[in-house]
Write a protein that holds these residues in place. Sequence first.
Motif, PDB file in Angstrom:
ATOM      1  N   GLY A 115      40.607 130.130 -12.449  1.00 22.59           N
ATOM      2  CA  GLY A 115      39.183 130.157 -12.767  1.00 22.59           C
ATOM      3  C   GLY A 115      38.758 131.399 -13.513  1.00 22.59           C
ATOM      4  N   ASP A 127      43.615 127.546 -21.206  1.00 23.28           N
ATOM      5  CA  ASP A 127      43.848 127.758 -19.790  1.00 23.28           C
ATOM      6  C   ASP A 127      42.769 128.638 -19.164  1.00 23.28           C
ATOM      7  OD1 ASP A 127      46.183 126.291 -20.097  1.00 23.28           O
ATOM      8  OD2 ASP A 127      47.408 128.073 -20.468  1.00 23.28           O
ATOM      9  N   ALA A 128      42.793 128.708 -17.837  1.00 20.57           N
ATOM     10  CA  ALA A 128      41.819 129.527 -17.108  1.00 20.57           C
ATOM     11  C   ALA A 128      42.518 130.264 -15.970  1.00 20.57           C
ATOM     12  CB  ALA A 128      40.697 128.645 -16.569  1.00 20.57           C
ATOM     13  N   ARG A 361      42.753 124.447 -13.133  1.00 23.20           N
ATOM     14  CA  ARG A 361      41.428 125.033 -13.368  1.00 23.20           C
ATOM     15  C   ARG A 361      40.700 125.262 -12.045  1.00 23.20           C
ATOM     16  NH1 ARG A 361      41.039 124.996 -18.773  1.00 23.20           N
ATOM     17  NH2 ARG A 361      39.010 126.003 -18.653  1.00 23.20           N
TER      18      ARG A 361
END
Length: 370
Positions: A115, A127-128, A361
């Motif tokens: 996140g 991406d995260a 995520r």
Amino acid sequence: MNEPAAIDPIPYAPGFETPEDDEAQTAFDLQTTMRSISTKTYEDSGRALRSVHAKTHGLLVGELVVDAGLPEVYAQGLFARPGTYPVVMRLSTTPGDVLPDDVSTPRGMAIKVVGVAGPRVEGSEDDATQDFVLVNGPVFASSTAKQFLGGAKLLTATTDKAPNLKRLFSAAARGAERVLEAAGGESGTLKALGGHPETHPLGETYYSQVPILYGAYMAKVQVAPVSPALTALTGSPVDLKDRPDGLRDAVVDHFARDGGTWALRVQLCTDIDAMPIEDAAVEWPEAQSPWVTVARVHAEPQAAYGDELVRRIDEGMQFNPWHALAAHRPLGSIMRVRKAVYAMSKRFRAERTGIEITEPRDLDGLTPLV
């Protein structure tokens, strides 16, 4: 929060990174070498394993809490503002073949922070996540990418061969290491060859060994146990006789009754000669730049291994320092050649398992349970 010492870190400049001669060829040869390790273990076991850190000793779900009130030089990138993020963690040992735990080698810890928002490194744009890939020693075994390749070729020659001989050699190497440590020394080479003391992996301190960008600056990363339940395990022996998965058992047993907290610390580069970017075998002197806590990682009591965790984390994720914010781009030749190796490993595993390897995520469905 600890009070950081007043230091004057050096801002990053591109000239601090100097590609080796034929670095692209080294990266290609390293991919080929690491693929041969995975191919050998796949042929022998039918399992598509990582080329290194193949054996898992624990899989955890937790959170990372970024400290408030950090000075500007430490409030960078992921750590620029206080916050809480979910994480997954993987504990491992270094070989590419799955060995009995009494072949005692260095321990690894990988952390995936989920996140995370912000500009990202090339190849990670959608991406995260922010990954930290760590080993329980302060320096890398090789200075440069070419030396890294040479060491990997030696590993290839022994992969999945003579496990009983490896156990005998490991016992001899541990004895030699004990003698060295009793005299106030230690040998990274002996530890890598199976001479690591048979100690609890949850009591170890883990290091990135090689540097990353730290916003405007450059840093190495350390993750150290700080909660009493973990610090009590530092140096604590684990009986591995006739227990091929004794390290996993020790991790599972601990988290069945206790949680744990680690400090995530950084060491900023303040002297490019004493703290080089392109020589990964140099330990940066703490007298010039101490380790400073910027966040905490916490894991509640939980089941630390199981079929669903293996499917979701061990098989369904990859821990890779190039899963990163642009503010934490990996630095130096070791990190540069690793990028292609991680991409190869991901393809190799996915093609053989049929399991898609993705970047999460969120961690929905991965609530830690005892």
